[in-house]
Design a protein around this motif. Structure first.
Motif, PDB file in Angstrom:
ATOM      1  N   ASN A  46       0.892  -1.151   0.000  1.00 59.48           N
ATOM      2  CA  ASN A  46       0.000   0.000   0.000  1.00 59.48           C
ATOM      3  C   ASN A  46       0.933   1.204   0.000  1.00 59.48           C
ATOM      4  O   ASN A  46       1.531   1.538   1.012  1.00 59.48           O
ATOM      5  CB  ASN A  46      -0.888  -0.016   1.247  1.00 59.48           C
ATOM      6  CG  ASN A  46      -1.645   1.287   1.420  1.00 59.48           C
ATOM      7  OD1 ASN A  46      -1.292   2.106   2.255  1.00 59.48           O
ATOM      8  ND2 ASN A  46      -2.671   1.486   0.632  1.00 59.48           N
ATOM      9  N   PHE A  49       2.849   5.083   2.428  1.00 59.50           N
ATOM     10  CA  PHE A  49       3.436   4.827   3.735  1.00 59.50           C
ATOM     11  C   PHE A  49       4.923   5.179   3.690  1.00 59.50           C
ATOM     12  O   PHE A  49       5.781   4.315   3.786  1.00 59.50           O
ATOM     13  CB  PHE A  49       3.222   3.340   4.063  1.00 59.50           C
ATOM     14  CG  PHE A  49       3.379   2.970   5.510  1.00 59.50           C
ATOM     15  CD1 PHE A  49       2.470   3.391   6.461  1.00 59.50           C
ATOM     16  CD2 PHE A  49       4.433   2.155   5.923  1.00 59.50           C
ATOM     17  CE1 PHE A  49       2.605   3.014   7.791  1.00 59.50           C
ATOM     18  CE2 PHE A  49       4.578   1.772   7.247  1.00 59.50           C
ATOM     19  CZ  PHE A  49       3.655   2.203   8.181  1.00 59.50           C
ATOM     20  N   ALA A 104       4.920  -4.209   3.365  1.00 62.47           N
ATOM     21  CA  ALA A 104       4.173  -2.959   3.514  1.00 62.47           C
ATOM     22  C   ALA A 104       4.359  -2.354   4.901  1.00 62.47           C
ATOM     23  O   ALA A 104       3.418  -1.833   5.480  1.00 62.47           O
ATOM     24  CB  ALA A 104       2.692  -3.225   3.253  1.00 62.47           C
ATOM     25  N   GLY A 105       5.572  -2.423   5.412  1.00 57.01           N
ATOM     26  CA  GLY A 105       5.768  -1.959   6.780  1.00 57.01           C
ATOM     27  C   GLY A 105       4.792  -2.686   7.682  1.00 57.01           C
ATOM     28  O   GLY A 105       4.279  -2.124   8.647  1.00 57.01           O
ATOM     29  N   SER A 153      -7.454  -0.896   9.454  1.00 55.80           N
ATOM     30  CA  SER A 153      -6.884  -2.232   9.668  1.00 55.80           C
ATOM     31  C   SER A 153      -5.403  -2.255  10.036  1.00 55.80           C
ATOM     32  O   SER A 153      -4.797  -3.325  10.070  1.00 55.80           O
ATOM     33  CB  SER A 153      -7.060  -3.123   8.434  1.00 55.80           C
ATOM     34  OG  SER A 153      -8.396  -3.449   8.284  1.00 55.80           O
ATOM     35  N   THR A 154      -4.819  -1.093  10.297  1.00 60.67           N
ATOM     36  CA  THR A 154      -3.420  -1.085  10.735  1.00 60.67           C
ATOM     37  C   THR A 154      -3.381  -1.339  12.240  1.00 60.67           C
ATOM     38  O   THR A 154      -4.407  -1.294  12.927  1.00 60.67           O
ATOM     39  CB  THR A 154      -2.753   0.266  10.447  1.00 60.67           C
ATOM     40  OG1 THR A 154      -3.502   1.289  11.116  1.00 60.67           O
ATOM     41  CG2 THR A 154      -2.713   0.543   8.948  1.00 60.67           C
ATOM     42  N   THR A 155      -2.190  -1.553  12.750  1.00 56.96           N
ATOM     43  CA  THR A 155      -2.059  -1.764  14.191  1.00 56.96           C
ATOM     44  C   THR A 155      -2.496  -0.508  14.951  1.00 56.96           C
ATOM     45  O   THR A 155      -3.067  -0.616  16.038  1.00 56.96           O
ATOM     46  CB  THR A 155      -0.620  -2.151  14.561  1.00 56.96           C
ATOM     47  OG1 THR A 155       0.284  -1.313  13.841  1.00 56.96           O
ATOM     48  CG2 THR A 155      -0.328  -3.586  14.203  1.00 56.96           C
ATOM     49  N   GLU A 222       7.096  -2.580  17.450  1.00 57.15           N
ATOM     50  CA  GLU A 222       6.541  -3.547  16.504  1.00 57.15           C
ATOM     51  C   GLU A 222       7.629  -4.034  15.554  1.00 57.15           C
ATOM     52  O   GLU A 222       8.569  -3.314  15.278  1.00 57.15           O
ATOM     53  CB  GLU A 222       5.421  -2.875  15.690  1.00 57.15           C
ATOM     54  CG  GLU A 222       4.300  -2.367  16.571  1.00 57.15           C
ATOM     55  CD  GLU A 222       3.182  -1.701  15.778  1.00 57.15           C
ATOM     56  OE1 GLU A 222       3.148  -1.828  14.549  1.00 57.15           O
ATOM     57  OE2 GLU A 222       2.352  -1.050  16.430  1.00 57.15           O
TER      58      GLU A 222
HETATM   59  N1  ARG Z   1       2.680  -1.262  10.782  1.00 59.19           N
HETATM   60  C1  ARG Z   1       1.278  -1.031  10.656  1.00 59.19           C
HETATM   61  C2  ARG Z   1       0.547  -2.335  10.507  1.00 59.19           C
HETATM   62  O1  ARG Z   1       1.113  -3.316  10.155  1.00 59.19           O
HETATM   63  C3  ARG Z   1       0.918  -0.116   9.523  1.00 59.19           C
HETATM   64  C4  ARG Z   1       1.369  -0.550   8.174  1.00 59.19           C
HETATM   65  C5  ARG Z   1       0.769   0.274   7.061  1.00 59.19           C
HETATM   66  N2  ARG Z   1       1.451   0.038   5.846  1.00 59.19           N
HETATM   67  C6  ARG Z   1       1.161   0.623   4.659  1.00 59.19           C
HETATM   68  N3  ARG Z   1       1.907   0.323   3.655  1.00 59.19           N
HETATM   69  N4  ARG Z   1       0.153   1.431   4.535  1.00 59.19           N
HETATM   70  O2  ARG Z   1      -0.634  -2.414  10.700  1.00 59.19           O
END
Ligand code: ARG
Length: 263
Positions: A46, A49, A104-105, A153-155, A222
């Protein structure tokens, strides 16, 4: 001679057609083998970010995850292809074979582990709170009862939406956005009081918008990792091997250092 060849061709075409139509019962398998392209490593992400993945001016997606995925793909002799999608579609894309891996992080969580496998971790993050410079909100406690923006839906969403007795602020106080930047714009417009998002994108958003600050508070650390289908243990092993080599030779650290400038 010619006739025979034609007949053989004709027959195999009929057989292929019969096979395609006859496989109604195993739709899922068929879909998988059709979508995972030979020689390609498809990464679902996504791309809103920064600095992990974002669009650079044109329509090119760049960032830490892109460079790590490229380095992994190079090690595996595969061509990297990036699929940009909503964050909450990434796990499904990986499960259904639309993508080979999600990068995606993405934080490793117990709940996500029910759906996908995670590689070894390659970076860490913490959740940060962004408020307006002149905000009365100075600490996490001040956030109770305030409107908090998060990316769906993110952390950050999961933590903020939890009930106060579980350390959150309650669903009713949380507004979910498809993109972190949308939450930040809404904060700038004064329609919400704070945004909870990972620290590196938070730093980047505060830099690119005037009048915002990050509160001096921390959530738990995290771990970011790639997610891979539970049906593809082989890719998991290969990605982990590649990541280990890239850590060992300093590649991962140099990618992180390129995008994350020490404050
Ligand atoms: N680290 C957070 C998670 O896993 C946010 C990740 C959002 N990443 C992105 N590409 N939008 O929920």
């Amino acid at each position: 001679m010619k006739m025979k060849k034609l007949l053989v061709l004709g027959l195999s075409a009929v057989m292929a057609a019969a096979m395609l139509t006859g496989c109604g019962g195993s739709d899922k398998k068929e879909e998988k083998s059709l979508t995972v392209t030979e020689g390609t490593l498809t990464m679902a992400t996504n791309a809103y970010f920064p600095p992990y993945e974002y669009y650079e001016e044109s329509d090119e997606i760049v960032g830490i995850d892109v460079e790590i995925a490229q380095a992994v793909a190079d090690k595996l002799g595969l061509e990297l292809k990036i699929e940009d999608m909503e964050f909450d579609s990434i796990i499904t894309a990986v499960q259904t074979g639309k993508a080979d891996m999600g990068l995606a992080g993405m934080t490793v969580t117990e709940e996500r582990k029910q759906s996908v496998n995670f590689s070894d971790t390659y970076a860490t993050g913490i959740q940060s709170v962004i408020v307006k410079e002149d905000s009365a909100i100075k600490s996490l406690d001040d956030l109770q009862g305030k409107k908090i923006g998060v990316q769906l839906s993110t952390t950050g969403d999961i933590y903020a939406s939890a009930e106060p007795e579980d350390g959150g602020f309650g669903k009713d106080n949380v507004e979910q956005f498809q993109k972190g930047a949308d939450a930040v714009n809404t904060l700038v417009a004064g329609k919400i009081d704070a945004v909870i998002i990972d620290n590196q994108p938070a730093i980047s958003f505060v830099k690119s918008n005037e009048g915002l600050i990050i509160l001096d508070t921390e959530y738990v650390q995290e771990e970011y990792a790639a997610c891979i289908s539970k049906d593809n243990e082989e890719l998991l092993t290969k990605v982990n091997e590649a990541l280990a080599e890239l850590k060992e030779d300093g590649t991962i650290q140099s990618i992180l250092d390129k995008y994350i400038v020490a404050e």
